[in-house]
Design a protein around this motif. Sequence first.
Motif, PDB file in Angstrom:
ATOM      1  N   ALA A 182      32.668-123.745  57.815  1.00 28.42           N
ATOM      2  CA  ALA A 182      33.971-123.108  58.029  1.00 28.42           C
ATOM      3  C   ALA A 182      33.968-122.263  59.292  1.00 28.42           C
ATOM      4  N   ILE A 183      32.843-121.609  59.565  1.00 23.67           N
ATOM      5  CA  ILE A 183      32.759-120.797  60.784  1.00 23.67           C
ATOM      6  C   ILE A 183      32.765-121.689  62.019  1.00 23.67           C
ATOM      7  N   HIS A 184      32.080-122.817  61.955  1.00 27.03           N
ATOM      8  CA  HIS A 184      32.171-123.783  63.051  1.00 27.03           C
ATOM      9  C   HIS A 184      33.632-124.208  63.270  1.00 27.03           C
ATOM     10  N   ARG A 185      34.320-124.479  62.188  1.00 24.29           N
ATOM     11  CA  ARG A 185      35.734-124.906  62.299  1.00 24.29           C
ATOM     12  C   ARG A 185      36.549-123.825  63.008  1.00 24.29           C
ATOM     13  N   ALA A 186      36.349-122.570  62.614  1.00 25.56           N
ATOM     14  CA  ALA A 186      37.091-121.477  63.245  1.00 25.56           C
ATOM     15  C   ALA A 186      36.718-121.351  64.724  1.00 25.56           C
ATOM     16  N   TRP A 187      35.422-121.522  65.032  1.00 22.68           N
ATOM     17  CA  TRP A 187      34.955-121.417  66.417  1.00 22.68           C
ATOM     18  C   TRP A 187      35.621-122.483  67.300  1.00 22.68           C
ATOM     19  N   PHE A 188      35.611-123.706  66.827  1.00 25.93           N
ATOM     20  CA  PHE A 188      36.179-124.771  67.648  1.00 25.93           C
ATOM     21  C   PHE A 188      37.712-124.735  67.650  1.00 25.93           C
ATOM     22  N   ASP A 189      38.329-124.249  66.562  1.00 28.13           N
ATOM     23  CA  ASP A 189      39.785-124.052  66.603  1.00 28.13           C
ATOM     24  C   ASP A 189      40.152-123.086  67.728  1.00 28.13           C
ATOM     25  N   ALA A 190      39.325-122.034  67.888  1.00 24.20           N
ATOM     26  CA  ALA A 190      39.618-121.031  68.909  1.00 24.20           C
ATOM     27  C   ALA A 190      39.302-121.526  70.312  1.00 24.20           C
ATOM     28  N   THR A 191      38.194-122.236  70.474  1.00 20.19           N
ATOM     29  CA  THR A 191      37.732-122.578  71.826  1.00 20.19           C
ATOM     30  C   THR A 191      38.166-123.959  72.307  1.00 20.19           C
ATOM     31  N   LEU A 192      38.511-124.859  71.396  1.00 16.19           N
ATOM     32  CA  LEU A 192      38.994-126.183  71.798  1.00 16.19           C
ATOM     33  C   LEU A 192      40.497-126.342  71.608  1.00 16.19           C
ATOM     34  N   LYS A 193      41.010-125.766  70.538  1.00 15.96           N
ATOM     35  CA  LYS A 193      42.441-125.926  70.253  1.00 15.96           C
ATOM     36  C   LYS A 193      43.279-124.740  70.731  1.00 15.96           C
ATOM     37  N   GLN A 194      42.598-123.765  71.377  1.00 16.39           N
ATOM     38  CA  GLN A 194      43.296-122.564  71.866  1.00 16.39           C
ATOM     39  C   GLN A 194      44.065-121.858  70.746  1.00 16.39           C
ATOM     40  N   GLU A 195      43.358-121.657  69.624  1.00 13.84           N
ATOM     41  CA  GLU A 195      43.927-120.910  68.499  1.00 13.84           C
ATOM     42  C   GLU A 195      43.058-119.686  68.248  1.00 13.84           C
ATOM     43  N   PRO A 196      43.145-118.662  69.102  1.00 15.71           N
ATOM     44  CA  PRO A 196      42.237-117.508  68.993  1.00 15.71           C
ATOM     45  C   PRO A 196      42.343-116.775  67.674  1.00 15.71           C
ATOM     46  N   GLU A 197      43.472-116.893  67.005  1.00 14.46           N
ATOM     47  CA  GLU A 197      43.624-116.206  65.720  1.00 14.46           C
ATOM     48  C   GLU A 197      42.630-116.706  64.676  1.00 14.46           C
ATOM     49  N   ALA A 198      42.048-117.891  64.894  1.00 15.51           N
ATOM     50  CA  ALA A 198      41.088-118.428  63.930  1.00 15.51           C
ATOM     51  C   ALA A 198      39.850-117.553  63.822  1.00 15.51           C
ATOM     52  N   LEU A 199      39.555-116.791  64.875  1.00 12.49           N
ATOM     53  CA  LEU A 199      38.358-115.942  64.878  1.00 12.49           C
ATOM     54  C   LEU A 199      38.675-114.463  64.713  1.00 12.49           C
ATOM     55  N   GLU A 200      39.922-114.111  64.526  1.00  9.70           N
ATOM     56  CA  GLU A 200      40.313-112.704  64.527  1.00  9.70           C
ATOM     57  C   GLU A 200      39.591-111.879  63.470  1.00  9.70           C
ATOM     58  N   LYS A 201      39.328-112.462  62.310  1.00 10.48           N
ATOM     59  CA  LYS A 201      38.723-111.704  61.214  1.00 10.48           C
ATOM     60  C   LYS A 201      37.194-111.772  61.207  1.00 10.48           C
ATOM     61  N   ILE A 202      36.622-112.524  62.135  1.00 15.72           N
ATOM     62  CA  ILE A 202      35.168-112.685  62.168  1.00 15.72           C
ATOM     63  C   ILE A 202      34.611-111.855  63.321  1.00 15.72           C
ATOM     64  N   PRO A 203      33.731-110.873  63.050  1.00 17.37           N
ATOM     65  CA  PRO A 203      33.151-110.071  64.133  1.00 17.37           C
ATOM     66  C   PRO A 203      32.423-110.956  65.148  1.00 17.37           C
ATOM     67  N   GLU A 204      32.398-110.496  66.398  1.00 22.78           N
ATOM     68  CA  GLU A 204      31.723-111.261  67.440  1.00 22.78           C
ATOM     69  C   GLU A 204      30.240-111.411  67.165  1.00 22.78           C
ATOM     70  N   VAL A 205      29.663-110.403  66.524  1.00 24.22           N
ATOM     71  CA  VAL A 205      28.241-110.443  66.172  1.00 24.22           C
ATOM     72  C   VAL A 205      28.101-110.123  64.687  1.00 24.22           C
ATOM     73  N   LEU A 206      27.438-111.000  63.963  1.00 22.80           N
ATOM     74  CA  LEU A 206      27.154-110.799  62.535  1.00 22.80           C
ATOM     75  C   LEU A 206      25.637-110.788  62.344  1.00 22.80           C
ATOM     76  N   ILE A 207      25.114-109.672  61.842  1.00 21.23           N
ATOM     77  CA  ILE A 207      23.680-109.514  61.653  1.00 21.23           C
ATOM     78  C   ILE A 207      23.398-109.194  60.197  1.00 21.23           C
ATOM     79  N   PHE A 208      22.458-109.930  59.599  1.00 19.26           N
ATOM     80  CA  PHE A 208      22.037-109.617  58.231  1.00 19.26           C
ATOM     81  C   PHE A 208      20.880-108.636  58.297  1.00 19.26           C
ATOM     82  N   PHE A 209      21.062-107.480  57.646  1.00 19.52           N
ATOM     83  CA  PHE A 209      20.020-106.469  57.582  1.00 19.52           C
ATOM     84  C   PHE A 209      19.268-106.616  56.261  1.00 19.52           C
TER      85      PHE A 209
END
Length: 583
Positions: free
Chosen positions: A326-353
């Motif tokens: 699903a994250i891949h789908r959101a990434w490519f929706d934003a970068t290939l389909k020019q739908e930046p809203e697909a990534l709006e809720k996902i932080p640019e960096v996600l780190i598991f502590f």
Amino acid sequence: MDNPLPVLIETDVEATMADGAILRSTVYRPAIDGAKYPVLLSRTPYGRDLGANSAYLNPATIAAGGYVVILQDCRGRFGSDGQFVPSVHEEQDGAQSVAWAAQLACSDGRVGMFGRSYFSETQWRAAQAGPRALTSLALGVSAGSNANNGALYRGGAFELGSRFGWGHASASMNSMVREHAGNRHGLQRELATWRELDAAFTDGSVFDTLPLDSLAPRMNSFMNTHILPSAGQGPDNEFCRLWDSAAAQPVELPTLHIGGWFDIFAPNTLDQYYRQLAASNGRPWLRPRLILGPWSHTNLSGTFPETSFGLGASANAVAGHGDLSAIHRAWFDATLKQEPEALEKIPEVLIFFMGENRWRGFEQLPQPAKVQELFLGADGSLRSSPGRGGSLCFDYDPQDPVPTAGGATMIPGAIPAGPARQNHIEERGDVLVFTSAPLEQELTVFGEISAQLFASSSAVDTDFVVRLCKVAADGTSTGIADGIVRGSWREACEGDGKFRPDIDPSPLEPGSVYRFSISLWATAYTFAAGERIRVQVTSSCHPRWDRNLNTGRLAYDSAESVVAHQQIFTGERFPSRVTLGIL
């Protein structure tokens, strides 16, 4: 998924390279005649139809979301023509495959690439060629960097377990079948030999062989050509330079980087992210994104034989944003389909502590707030100041090496990667242990970890291994991060423990005290109040790294070894220590 499209799967779709070689693909595309969609291309040496991982990127559901998904066999692998030579053909084949994909009748001319490990290397190499249609990359546990810092060699030592393991388990079988196609009796003989060797991989006995080059009659052509000889070479060789060339330069494309704290290529993920971040230089559309989980190279569940970080650690459920598909789908929706809203809720960096066992989101990978040094004490303590001078000793016998227990490994058989209990390791006489007092409050270790070890040896060459562990209230010790330095390569690793090229090896003067710098890579681990920090010091981790025979000869072509008497020094004059980043 909203209104998924019907999907058509086409097999053995051919792309002809400039030299006439035909590369074959399986294509998943919406079954809508005349419609055009962005293309997602993945190139693999492992079998295009075996590489589909629904939790990582599900080609059927992604295609149903309005994409053409192409899984292509690399040159000389499975369904594709030609000869497979690792890394050599991927730049031109990749660039030509991108151009081919962009011109398909179902393509709208925009191409993204995805995949993990070698698949990521194929992305970097294609991108370096600059094909016009290539628009976005999604790189998982990426190869193509740090050949001398853990990918092929580490601190001057050979990555025996992962390199032999990759060659045997991932590459050798198909190469053998292709080599003996049409020769049924020859193939049967080779398969019988392969099965015998596989049994030795399964029980680990293959790694006990000395010298290693005596394995040649038991190995097939691929192993003897591309894997075994590297055990007899030092770091910074020709293949190392080829390996690193894949991602040596940033590319002007948006990139998503996915990695794991226990991945054999963990430094690659971080270095490649930082390189792309620097290259974005204020251009927000090029800013890379990063996901780092508690994962190994092949295990993205967050659960290991002796440690589980919980269901929320899995690639099936990343910080409430869905699975990696699903994250891949959101990434490519934003970068290939020019739908930046697909990534709006996902932080640019996600780190598991780890330890606190939760994801944290950031706009950019943070730097440690401070650095903390913990000094080894002659009494076995781990403390904030050097204390009184002293030393501790142990003997390292290459015929009885310390066994590998967990870590950032990829060894087929009975040696799983990840955080593993260390108590049985610490009971050995050739492992020194230094332990802190119970922590009064929680402590988050984040970023690079390194060690400075003041030591002497009776040998002309030897290794030193340092491991960071967590000790729970019940006394269970769990490995978190580790590293190695080969004594003869100490000058190439001086400072932060990371190997630097163009510095020749030099022998040790027996009995002389040297400072050895060791990189333990990076981590994100929160120690709870009441837990203790522990550091191990030893001279082997078998079969993760090739054994140092203490003679100046390599295990590749020598079976003779001597016992090394090792002495570790502490105190103001010789402040042996580990350095931790603290968030």
